[in-house]
Design a protein around this motif. Structure first.
Motif, PDB file in Angstrom:
ATOM      1  N   UNK A 264      79.312  57.055  23.893  1.00 29.11           N
ATOM      2  CA  UNK A 264      78.035  56.380  24.106  1.00 29.11           C
ATOM      3  C   UNK A 264      77.098  56.657  22.937  1.00 29.11           C
ATOM      4  N   UNK A 265      76.127  55.767  22.778  1.00 30.67           N
ATOM      5  CA  UNK A 265      75.130  55.925  21.710  1.00 30.67           C
ATOM      6  C   UNK A 265      73.801  55.402  22.220  1.00 30.67           C
ATOM      7  N   UNK A 266      72.757  56.195  22.045  1.00 25.60           N
ATOM      8  CA  UNK A 266      71.415  55.810  22.448  1.00 25.60           C
ATOM      9  C   UNK A 266      70.446  56.053  21.297  1.00 25.60           C
ATOM     10  N   UNK A 267      69.616  55.071  21.001  1.00 27.93           N
ATOM     11  CA  UNK A 267      68.598  55.208  19.974  1.00 27.93           C
ATOM     12  C   UNK A 267      67.411  54.334  20.329  1.00 27.93           C
ATOM     13  N   UNK A 268      66.271  54.981  20.549  1.00 22.74           N
ATOM     14  CA  UNK A 268      65.028  54.292  20.886  1.00 22.74           C
ATOM     15  C   UNK A 268      65.242  53.403  22.115  1.00 22.74           C
ATOM     16  N   UNK A 269      65.277  52.099  21.961  1.00 22.50           N
ATOM     17  CA  UNK A 269      65.375  51.173  23.093  1.00 22.50           C
ATOM     18  C   UNK A 269      66.805  50.733  23.400  1.00 22.50           C
TER      19      UNK A 269
END
Length: 378
Positions: A264-269
């Motif tokens: 998984x990858x999450x960045x800002x929005x």
């Protein structure tokens, strides 16, 4: 005059005694209050309660309507230091989590991200989801009981992001809640985990002792995950050692193995996640177990300035291996969702499952469902 002074003196002495008694009683009451408060503070400092109320309404394409649970639960987590020196970090830990059947189960309109109960508890108003105890020391935890497996906790948890639907293609909840096979909320589990600086490693073994085979452990599992910045990757493996050819509901299948990897990858929005699973004799269709591969995908975006409105989409796809003799049978559906999040991850949402799953003869197996729901965490 002398008698008057004597009477006055006695009166003053009596008054002084009454004042002292009143002060003593007040002090005693204050001490008791502080003792009670200290006792309450002592208990509450060791216990953390939590809960999640989740209910949804589903509307199937052929007109059926169902009001159903969406895995509501309440629980407590416990932690008690065994040493006065906090730097030693040696604690007794534990947890209890109860599932709640807030409304009657609906077998036509399915609306749940995971199964709510074990095989023997389906339909119960209150049932055990988790129950464990153990020890922690620095970066290590050793726990015993019914608890989340390392297969799910480390290998598959990255993909568990939808409010409803999902969770059908990577073998976590293969039969009921995955308690017997060891991939979900595993029964009678011994688990050792290590966590430090983004790295988590776990090993586990089940001691169910309910099959005809004599094994020290009935299943074993391995898992690991690593998080750095907004990126996370995980892997999990689980193998049944005590399987039988024709298992009863509380027995595992001979040859049951499950492997999963997720990222998984999450960045800002923006957030994205994907999982892949290879499953051997792990999934069941009627009385038949089969080998399969599964894929799940998630894509989410916070589109409002306050980052409370979110839109998400993805799919679940599970297909038996070609040599399993199941024809066109598969599990295949797309998911679309929009949600508004309040504080503490409580939210309202609307979700749709566009189902294209097939029977062995190639006919559609399930209806598509549109649902609305609420999730309130505390």
């Amino acid at each position: 005059m002398k008698n008057l002074l004597t009477t006055y003196g006695k009166t003053m002495l009596l008054a002084a005694i009454l004042v002292l008694m009143q002060q003593a009683q007040a002090q005693t009451a204050q001490d008791k209050k502080e003792t009670d408060t200290n006792w309450i503070d002592e208990i509450t400092s060791r216990v953390t309660p939590y809960g999640s109320l989740r209910i949804g309404a589903g509307f199937a394409e052929e007109g059926e309507i169902g009001i159903s649970n969406n895995a509501p639960r309440i629980g407590i987590k416990l932690k008690h230091a065994l040493s006065k020196n906090e730097a030693d970090n040696f604690n007794v830990i534990g947890g209890i989590e109860l599932g709640l059947n807030l409304v009657s189960r609906d077998e036509t309109v399915e609306f749940a991200v995971d199964p709510g109960a074990g095989i023997a508890q389906v339909g119960d108003a209150v049932f055990a989801r988790l129950g464990y105890a153990g020890f922690s020391y620095k970066d290590f935890e050793l726990t015993f009981g019914k608890q989340n497996s390392v297969y799910y906790q480390l290998g598959a948890n990255q993909i568990d992001k939808f409010s409803a639907f999902g969770g059908a293609a990577i073998g976590v909840w293969n039969i009921s809640d995955g308690g017997v096979s060891g991939t979900g909320r595993a029964n009678q589990l011994l688990k050792l985990t290590y966590a430090n600086s983004g790295l988590k490693i776990g090993v586990q073994g089940q001691a169910r002792n309910i099959s005809a085979n004599s094994k020290s452990l009935d299943t074993y599992g391995l898992g690991a995950s690593y998080t750095i910045g907004g990126f996370a990757i995980g892997v999990g493996f689980n193998k049944v050692l005590d399987g039988v050819e024709d298992p009863l509901p509380n027995q595992a299948k001979n040859g049951d193995e499950a492997f999963v990897t997720s990222a998984s990858y999450e960045k800002d929005r923006f957030s994205v996640a994907a999982s892949y699973a290879s499953l051997k004799q792990h999934q069941r269709l009627g009385d038949e177990f089969y080998d399969a591969i599964g894929i799940e995908f998630y894509l989410g975006y916070l589109f409002s300035k306050n980052k409370r409105w979110k839109v998400a989409s993805g799919f679940n796809y599970l297909t038996p291996d070609d040599d399993q003799g199941l024809g066109d049978f598969n599990t295949a559906f797309a998911i679309g969702e929009v949600s508004y999040t309040f504080k503490k991850s409580s939210k309202i949402f609307a979700a749709a499952k566009i189902d294209q799953s097939k029977t062995t003869t190639g006919d559609r197996r399930n209806q598509s469902v549109f649902g609305i729901g609420v999730k309130f965490d505390f």
